[in-house]
Design a protein around this motif. Structure first.
Motif, mmCIF file in Angstrom:
data_model
loop_
_atom_site.group_PDB
_atom_site.id
_atom_site.type_symbol
_atom_site.label_atom_id
_atom_site.label_comp_id
_atom_site.label_asym_id
_atom_site.label_seq_id
_atom_site.Cartn_x
_atom_site.Cartn_y
_atom_site.Cartn_z
ATOM 1 N N UNK A 38 -0.779 11.917 -4.581
ATOM 2 C CA UNK A 38 -1.315 12.810 -3.625
ATOM 3 C C UNK A 38 -1.075 12.559 -2.198
ATOM 4 N N UNK A 39 -2.138 12.440 -1.509
ATOM 5 C CA UNK A 39 -2.059 12.258 0.018
ATOM 6 C C UNK A 39 -2.028 11.053 0.537
ATOM 7 N N UNK A 40 -2.050 9.801 -0.721
ATOM 8 C CA UNK A 40 -2.036 8.329 -0.354
ATOM 9 C C UNK A 40 -0.459 7.958 -0.473
ATOM 10 N N UNK A 41 -0.084 7.258 0.721
ATOM 11 C CA UNK A 41 1.244 6.726 0.511
ATOM 12 C C UNK A 41 0.959 5.113 0.633
ATOM 13 N N UNK A 42 1.442 4.474 -0.126
ATOM 14 C CA UNK A 42 1.464 3.096 -0.316
ATOM 15 C C UNK A 42 2.920 2.264 -0.214
ATOM 16 N N UNK A 43 2.735 1.563 0.910
ATOM 17 C CA UNK A 43 4.025 0.484 1.213
ATOM 18 C C UNK A 43 3.822 -0.970 0.831
ATOM 19 N N UNK A 44 4.668 -1.221 -0.087
ATOM 20 C CA UNK A 44 4.543 -2.407 -0.718
ATOM 21 C C UNK A 44 5.367 -3.663 0.038
ATOM 22 N N UNK A 45 4.442 -4.606 0.284
ATOM 23 C CA UNK A 45 4.862 -5.851 0.917
ATOM 24 C C UNK A 45 4.503 -7.129 0.450
ATOM 25 N N UNK A 46 5.465 -8.192 0.535
ATOM 26 C CA UNK A 46 5.130 -9.642 -0.050
ATOM 27 C C UNK A 46 4.698 -10.271 1.308
ATOM 28 N N UNK A 47 3.989 -11.306 0.984
ATOM 29 C CA UNK A 47 3.484 -12.291 2.016
ATOM 30 C C UNK A 47 2.196 -11.940 2.665
ATOM 31 N N UNK A 58 -3.784 0.660 -9.587
ATOM 32 C CA UNK A 58 -4.978 0.008 -9.624
ATOM 33 C C UNK A 58 -5.407 -0.904 -8.451
ATOM 34 N N UNK A 59 -4.494 -1.699 -8.091
ATOM 35 C CA UNK A 59 -4.690 -2.612 -6.692
ATOM 36 C C UNK A 59 -5.001 -1.786 -5.607
ATOM 37 N N UNK A 60 -4.215 -0.664 -5.396
ATOM 38 C CA UNK A 60 -4.264 -0.046 -4.202
ATOM 39 C C UNK A 60 -5.570 0.912 -4.208
ATOM 40 N N UNK A 61 -6.260 0.982 -5.510
ATOM 41 C CA UNK A 61 -7.428 2.001 -5.430
ATOM 42 C C UNK A 61 -7.120 3.165 -5.826
ATOM 43 N N UNK A 62 -5.783 3.714 -6.266
ATOM 44 C CA UNK A 62 -5.552 5.048 -6.410
ATOM 45 C C UNK A 62 -5.743 5.497 -7.712
ATOM 46 N N UNK A 114 -4.121 -5.425 1.156
ATOM 47 C CA UNK A 114 -4.713 -5.594 -0.017
ATOM 48 C C UNK A 114 -3.811 -6.854 -0.706
ATOM 49 N N UNK A 115 -4.380 -7.814 -1.253
ATOM 50 C CA UNK A 115 -3.417 -8.609 -2.239
ATOM 51 C C UNK A 115 -4.227 -8.755 -3.516
ATOM 52 N N UNK A 116 -3.275 -9.023 -4.648
ATOM 53 C CA UNK A 116 -3.838 -9.124 -5.894
ATOM 54 C C UNK A 116 -3.503 -10.691 -6.540
ATOM 55 N N UNK A 162 -0.057 5.860 5.941
ATOM 56 C CA UNK A 162 0.678 4.842 5.122
ATOM 57 C C UNK A 162 -0.131 3.653 5.266
ATOM 58 N N UNK A 163 -0.227 2.954 4.197
ATOM 59 C CA UNK A 163 -0.936 1.523 4.293
ATOM 60 C C UNK A 163 -0.235 0.581 3.489
ATOM 61 N N UNK A 164 -0.198 -0.595 4.092
ATOM 62 C CA UNK A 164 0.625 -1.469 3.386
ATOM 63 C C UNK A 164 -0.489 -2.122 2.342
ATOM 64 N N UNK A 165 0.310 -2.628 1.202
ATOM 65 C CA UNK A 165 -0.437 -3.148 0.079
ATOM 66 C C UNK A 165 0.262 -4.361 -0.242
ATOM 67 N N UNK A 166 -0.423 -5.659 -0.095
ATOM 68 C CA UNK A 166 0.440 -6.839 -0.303
ATOM 69 C C UNK A 166 0.311 -7.372 -1.882
ATOM 70 N N UNK A 167 1.575 -7.851 -2.121
ATOM 71 C CA UNK A 167 1.506 -8.594 -3.411
ATOM 72 C C UNK A 167 1.969 -9.966 -3.521
ATOM 73 N N UNK A 168 1.556 -10.678 -4.345
ATOM 74 C CA UNK A 168 1.963 -12.132 -4.193
ATOM 75 C C UNK A 168 3.347 -12.475 -4.716
ATOM 76 N N UNK A 169 3.533 -11.919 -5.745
ATOM 77 C CA UNK A 169 4.922 -12.393 -6.519
ATOM 78 C C UNK A 169 6.138 -11.363 -5.901
ATOM 79 N N UNK A 170 7.177 -11.557 -6.423
ATOM 80 C CA UNK A 170 8.287 -10.645 -5.958
ATOM 81 C C UNK A 170 8.291 -9.088 -6.339
ATOM 82 N N UNK A 171 7.572 -9.118 -7.442
ATOM 83 C CA UNK A 171 7.533 -7.429 -7.967
ATOM 84 C C UNK A 171 6.156 -7.393 -8.584
#
Length: 89
Positions: free
Chosen positions: A61-70, A18-22, A75-77, A1-10
């Protein structure tokens, strides 16, 4: 599992994929969603516009993404769009 950071609340699910490269683009995001290959928090999700928020878990598939803010070092978009309407990184 990897964290993907977002700037906004959603972020919309298609943008996150796309951001996560999936996926390479929106067309590929639509395809994997229509085929039922994406899960959000353990449930199959087919809506590209599904709102994803902090703490959500997305699986393709085998990719697990955990969404975080801050800032956590993931990764950040920049969720604004360029002239083509595509999200910028």
């Amino acid at each position: 599992m990897r964290d993907v950071e977002i700037r906004d609340d959603m972020i919309r699910l298609g943008q996150l994929l796309k951001l996560a490269g999936l996926v390479e683009d929106g067309a590929e995001a639509k395809e994997v969603l229509e085929e039922g290959l994406v899960e959000v928090n353990g449930a199959v999700e087919t809506r590209r516009g599904k709102q994803i928020v902090d703490g959500d878990e997305v699986v393709l598939g085998p990719e697990i993404i955990h969404v975080v803010t801050g800032t956590v070092g993931g990764d950040q978009i920049d969720q604004s769009t360029d002239n083509s309407g595509s999200a910028k990184r």
